[in-house]
Scaffold this motif. Structure first.
Motif, PDB file in Angstrom:
ATOM      1  N   THR A  23      16.761  -6.432 -20.759  1.00 56.14           N
ATOM      2  CA  THR A  23      18.177  -6.170 -20.995  1.00 56.14           C
ATOM      3  C   THR A  23      18.602  -6.956 -22.224  1.00 56.14           C
ATOM      4  O   THR A  23      18.217  -8.106 -22.405  1.00 56.14           O
ATOM      5  CB  THR A  23      19.021  -6.616 -19.786  1.00 56.14           C
ATOM      6  N   GLU A  24      19.394  -6.306 -23.040  1.00 61.96           N
ATOM      7  CA  GLU A  24      19.832  -6.923 -24.289  1.00 61.96           C
ATOM      8  C   GLU A  24      20.789  -8.083 -24.015  1.00 61.96           C
ATOM      9  O   GLU A  24      21.607  -8.021 -23.103  1.00 61.96           O
ATOM     10  CB  GLU A  24      20.516  -5.834 -25.118  1.00 61.96           C
ATOM     11  N   THR A  25      20.679  -9.103 -24.856  1.00 57.48           N
ATOM     12  CA  THR A  25      21.536 -10.283 -24.690  1.00 57.48           C
ATOM     13  C   THR A  25      23.021  -9.910 -24.715  1.00 57.48           C
ATOM     14  O   THR A  25      23.816 -10.426 -23.938  1.00 57.48           O
ATOM     15  CB  THR A  25      21.198 -11.317 -25.785  1.00 57.48           C
ATOM     16  N   CYS A  26      23.390  -9.000 -25.606  1.00 61.61           N
ATOM     17  CA  CYS A  26      24.783  -8.516 -25.626  1.00 61.61           C
ATOM     18  C   CYS A  26      25.220  -8.031 -24.255  1.00 61.61           C
ATOM     19  O   CYS A  26      26.367  -8.248 -23.848  1.00 61.61           O
ATOM     20  CB  CYS A  26      24.928  -7.325 -26.582  1.00 61.61           C
ATOM     21  N   SER A  27      24.317  -7.340 -23.564  1.00 61.15           N
ATOM     22  CA  SER A  27      24.696  -6.727 -22.284  1.00 61.15           C
ATOM     23  C   SER A  27      25.060  -7.780 -21.255  1.00 61.15           C
ATOM     24  O   SER A  27      25.958  -7.567 -20.431  1.00 61.15           O
ATOM     25  CB  SER A  27      23.561  -5.860 -21.735  1.00 61.15           C
TER      26      SER A  27
ATOM     27  N   HIS B 187      16.780 -14.228 -28.081  1.00 64.77           N
ATOM     28  CA  HIS B 187      16.001 -13.010 -28.267  1.00 64.77           C
ATOM     29  C   HIS B 187      16.799 -11.802 -27.802  1.00 64.77           C
ATOM     30  O   HIS B 187      17.844 -11.944 -27.175  1.00 64.77           O
ATOM     31  CB  HIS B 187      14.610 -13.088 -27.655  1.00 64.77           C
ATOM     32  N   TYR B 188      16.265 -10.630 -28.161  1.00 64.91           N
ATOM     33  CA  TYR B 188      17.008  -9.411 -27.878  1.00 64.91           C
ATOM     34  C   TYR B 188      16.919  -9.051 -26.399  1.00 64.91           C
ATOM     35  O   TYR B 188      17.913  -8.652 -25.801  1.00 64.91           O
ATOM     36  CB  TYR B 188      16.430  -8.270 -28.724  1.00 64.91           C
ATOM     37  N   LEU B 189      15.709  -9.220 -25.842  1.00 66.05           N
ATOM     38  CA  LEU B 189      15.466  -8.723 -24.491  1.00 66.05           C
ATOM     39  C   LEU B 189      15.009  -9.821 -23.542  1.00 66.05           C
ATOM     40  O   LEU B 189      14.075 -10.562 -23.838  1.00 66.05           O
ATOM     41  CB  LEU B 189      14.395  -7.633 -24.516  1.00 66.05           C
TER      42      LEU B 189
ATOM     43  N   ARG C  29      20.722  -8.828 -34.800  1.00 66.95           N
ATOM     44  CA  ARG C  29      21.954  -8.121 -35.134  1.00 66.95           C
ATOM     45  C   ARG C  29      23.132  -8.517 -34.245  1.00 66.95           C
ATOM     46  O   ARG C  29      23.572  -9.655 -34.257  1.00 66.95           O
ATOM     47  CB  ARG C  29      21.703  -6.602 -35.040  1.00 66.95           C
ATOM     48  N   CYS C  30      23.595  -7.550 -33.466  1.00 72.04           N
ATOM     49  CA  CYS C  30      24.778  -7.671 -32.620  1.00 72.04           C
ATOM     50  C   CYS C  30      24.747  -8.892 -31.702  1.00 72.04           C
ATOM     51  O   CYS C  30      25.772  -9.524 -31.462  1.00 72.04           O
ATOM     52  CB  CYS C  30      24.883  -6.418 -31.776  1.00 72.04           C
ATOM     53  N   CYS C  31      23.566  -9.215 -31.148  1.00 70.34           N
ATOM     54  CA  CYS C  31      23.504 -10.265 -30.117  1.00 70.34           C
ATOM     55  C   CYS C  31      23.957 -11.610 -30.670  1.00 70.34           C
ATOM     56  O   CYS C  31      24.542 -12.420 -29.946  1.00 70.34           O
ATOM     57  CB  CYS C  31      22.101 -10.373 -29.555  1.00 70.34           C
ATOM     58  N   GLN C  32      23.685 -11.849 -31.963  1.00 74.39           N
ATOM     59  CA  GLN C  32      24.115 -13.101 -32.586  1.00 74.39           C
ATOM     60  C   GLN C  32      25.620 -13.296 -32.459  1.00 74.39           C
ATOM     61  O   GLN C  32      26.100 -14.410 -32.324  1.00 74.39           O
ATOM     62  CB  GLN C  32      23.754 -13.090 -34.085  1.00 74.39           C
TER      63      GLN C  32
HETATM   64 ZN    ZN Z   1      22.970  -7.124 -29.065  1.00 71.95          ZN
END
Ligand code: ZN
Length: 539
Positions: free
Chosen positions: A39-43, A87-89, A122-125
Motif C-alpha cells: 500500500t502506498e504511503t500516501c494511502s 518508501h512507496y510501498l 513523488r506524492c508520498c514525500q
Molecule cells: Zn504517494
C-alpha cells in the motif's frame, strides 16, 4: 452509511490482510490481493485522515479504531526510524526492501521499496509529513455540552474552554498503544462542571476507570461520559486491558495474524541496512534480512491466545518506539520453517499458500514484535498443521541462473528470463534487465542451464526506451556457449541473422550445440546503453 459500505467492500475484496489496509500497489487489482501486495504511503496518511473526519462527522468509535490500526501498525514502517526516508510501498509480508523492479507482481515498475529521502516517490514525500500532525489534531475533540472527548490515545496535552467557559488543561500520560493504562491530570484556575467523554476501543471488552482513587463502574460501552464537577489536580486513570487474539483470513489462504489490543504483531527479522550512493547528503537505504523468515505458526486451535506469551523487553517507550530494538513489548511464539517458501527471482517474497501447511522442520521459539516496529516482517502467517487437511507447500520453479557483466541496481538480471513478455520494447510496467549506465561498451549476459542440453536457437526481446531514456537495441550481438566439460566460450554458427528489431522477439537459429552455459554478447550503440526484456533458449 455509504462510507461504511465502501470501506467494507474494499477491505472484503482487497484487504483480507492485517494492518488495517488493502493491497493497492498503485491500483487495487483482481488476483493481487495477498499480503505481499503493498500500500502506498500516501494511502496510509489519507485513509487515517478520512477515518478522522468520519469519526468527527459520525461519532462512531469504529473510525477511531480503524485510524489507530493504520497509525500504529502500517504507517510507522513506511518511514525510516529517523523519519528522513520513506518508501512507496509497505506490505504486511515484506522481507526485503531493495531497489529491484518487482513488476508485474507489484503494479509499478522500478524501485518501490528502498528507503529514500528524495523525490523518487513523488506524492508520498508531500503527504507523509501530515500523518502524525493530523492524528495529533484528532486525539481530542469538542462535544455537546461544552465538553471534551478523548477520541484516540497518545501522550498529549489539551487546553480548552469547557463548561461555563473555564479554561482547563488535561495532561495525558501513557505508553499506549504498547500499554493499556492512560492517566489524565486536570489543571484549571477554578472548578468547573463539564462532560468528559472517553472512547473504549472495540477490542476492549471491559474498561476500568478510576477517578481520584475511586473505582467507577466497569465500562463495556464504546463511549463513556463523566459529567461532573472537575477540580484542579483531579486524576482519572483509564485501564484498557489488552488480550492476545488471532484472526484467520479465510479469503487469504487461511493465513493467520496475531494481535494484542490495538497492535498487530510481526515476525522479528534481522535487518541489514545497506546505504546506497545517491550522491546526496542524506542517505538512502536498502534493507536485507539477516535471519530466517519463512516460518509458519504453531497455534492451539482450541485456545489460540495460549500459543503466545507476552512480555516486556525492558526497553522504555521512547521518542521513536517504532523500530525493532526499541520495541517495548514482544510475544514469544512457536513456529516451524517452511523450506519451500522462498523469495522469487525479483526479490519479492513468495506468495502465501493455503493453510494449514505441513512442515517436517523442528519446532522453534520465535519472537514477534509490533508490526509498526518492523521494517521487515511476516504478519500474515501460514499455520502449521499435521492433520489430514495439512497441505504441502508448492515449490516455485527453479530460477534461471543468470549473471551479467553489469546490471542496473533498479533493474534485475532475473527479469531477463522471468517469462513475462512485455507489450513493447518500451514497456515500463514489466521487469527488465539493463546494462545501464554503461554506454557504447561491450557487455554480456549469461545463463547457466539447469541441465546441459542441445540448443539451436535464441530469442531476444530488446529493451529500447527511445523518447524517454537512453537505452537502445544494440549495435550487434552474438550467441556463445560452453559445453559441460568447460573450455573457452565458442560462438555458435548462426543460420539466420542476429536481429535488432524493437517490439518483438528476435530469433536467431544456429547449428545445434550441446551447451551447459549460454551467453549473449552485445556491442552497445555509441552513446547508448541497452537491455533485455526477455530471453528464451530453444532447441
Ligand atoms: Zn504517494
Amino acid at each position: 452509511a455509504a462510507a461504511a459500505r465502501n470501506y467494507d467492500e474494499v477491505r472484503a475484496r482487497y484487504g483480507q490482510v492485517p494492518g488495517g489496509m488493502y493491497g493497492a500497489d498503485e491500483n487495487c487489482r483482481e488476483g493481487f490481493d495477498g499480503p505481499r501486495q503493498g500500500t502506498e504511503t500516501c494511502s496510509f496518511v489519507e485513509i487515517m485522515h478520512s477515518h478522522e473526519i468520519l469519526l468527527r462527522v459520525s461519532g462512531d468509535c469504529l473510525w477511531a479504531d480503524r485510524c489507530e490500526e493504520v497509525a500504529f501498525n502500517s504507517f510507522p514502517p513506511s518511514l525510516t526510524p529517523d523519519l528522513k526516508g520513506l518508501h512507496y510501498l509497505t506490505c504486511p509480508n515484506q522481507i526485503q526492501c531493495d531497489r529491484a523492479n518487482k513488476a508485474p507482481m507489484i503494479e509499478n515498475g522500478g524501485d518501490m521499496m528502498s528507503y529514500s529521502p528524495y523525490e523518487q516517490y513523488r506524492c508520498c514525500q508531500h503527504n507523509v509529513a501530515f500523518g502524525w500532525p493530523y492524528f495529533a489534531e484528532h486525539l481530542w475533540m469538542a462535544t455537546p455540552g461544552n465538553g471534551l472527548a478523548a477520541a484516540m490515545y497518545a501522550p498529549s496535552k489539551v487546553t480548552a474552554k469547557v463548561g461555563d467557559g473555564t479554561t482547563v488543561t488535561i495532561d495525558e500520560k501513557t505508553d499506549y498503544p504498547f500499554d493499556g493504562v492512560i492517566e489524565f491530570t486536570f489543571s484549571m484556575a477554578r472548578s468547573v462542571r463539564f462532560p468528559l467523554t472517553l472512547r473504549i476501543p472495540g477490542w476492549c471488552k471491559l474498561a476500568y476507570v478510576n477517578i481520584n482513587g475511586s473505582a467507577q463502574e466497569p465500562v463495556s460501552s464504546r463511549w463513556v461520559v463523566y459529567d461532573r464537577k472537575w477540580s484542579d489536580g483531579d486524576k482519572l486513570r483509564l485501564e484498557l486491558p489488552m488480550e492476545i487474539s488471532t484472526q484467520v483470513w479465510t479469503k487469504n489462504r487461511s493465513s493467520v495474524s496475531v494481535h494484542r489490543g490495538p497492535l498487530t504483531y510481526s515476525l522479528k527479522i534481522g535487518e541489514k541496512w545497506q546505504e546506497y550512493d545517491n550522491g546526496r547528503p542524506w542517505a538512502a537505504y536498502e534493507v536485507f534480512p539477516t535471519t530466517p523468515w519463512n516460518y509458519g505458526l504453531i497455534i492451539d486451535s482450541r485456545d489460540p491466545a495460549a500459543s503466545f506469551e507476552f512480555s516486556r523487553t525492558g526497553v522504555r517507550v521512547g521518542q521513536q518506539p517504532f523500530r525493532p530494538e526499541a520495541a517495548p513489548i514482544m510475544l514469544k511464539a512457536k513456529g516451524k520453517r517452511i523450506p519451500e517458501w522462498q523469495q522469487e527471482s525479483n526479490g519479492l517474497i513468495g506468495e502465501i499458500q493455503e493453510s494449514p501447511v505441513r512442515s517436517d522442520q523442528p519446532v522453534e521459539a520465535i519472537t514477534l514484535i509490533p508490526m509498526g516496529c518492523a521494517r521487515l516482517r511476516i504478519t500474515a502467517f501460514p499455520r502449521i498443521g499435521d492433520g489430514p487437511d495439512a497441505k504441502t507447500w508448492q515449490k516455485l520453479p527453479p530460477k534461471p541462473a543468470l549473471a551479467a557483466s553489469h546490471c542496473n541496481p533498479v533493474d534485475s538480471i532475473q527479469a531477463a528470463a522471468d517469462g513475462v513478455v512485455p507489450k513493447n520494447s518500451a514497456d515500463l510496467f514489466v521487469g527488465r534487465f539493463t546494462w545501464w549506465p554503461h554506454r557504447g561498451t561491450s557487455e554480456w549476459i549469461e545463463w547457466a542451464l539447469n541441465e546441459p542440453r542441445t540448443i539451436g536457437s535464441c530469442e531476444v526481446y530488446w529493451f529500447d526506451d527511445s523518447g524517454v531514456g537512453s537505452c537502445r537495441v544494440p549495435k550487434s550481438w552474438t550467441v556463445e556457449y560452453r559445453p559441460k566439460a568447460g573450455g573457452p566460450w565458442t560462438a555458435v554458427k548462426n543460420t539466420s541473422p542476429y536481429g535488432v528489431e524493437k517490439d518483438g522477439f528476435n530469433k536467431v537459429t544456429f547449428e545445434p550445440v550441446d551447451a551447459a552455459r549460454v551467453r549473449i554478447r552485445v556491442e552497445l550503440q555509441p552513446e547508448f546503453s541497452g537491455g533485455i526484456m526477455e530471453w528464451r533458449i530453444g532447441e
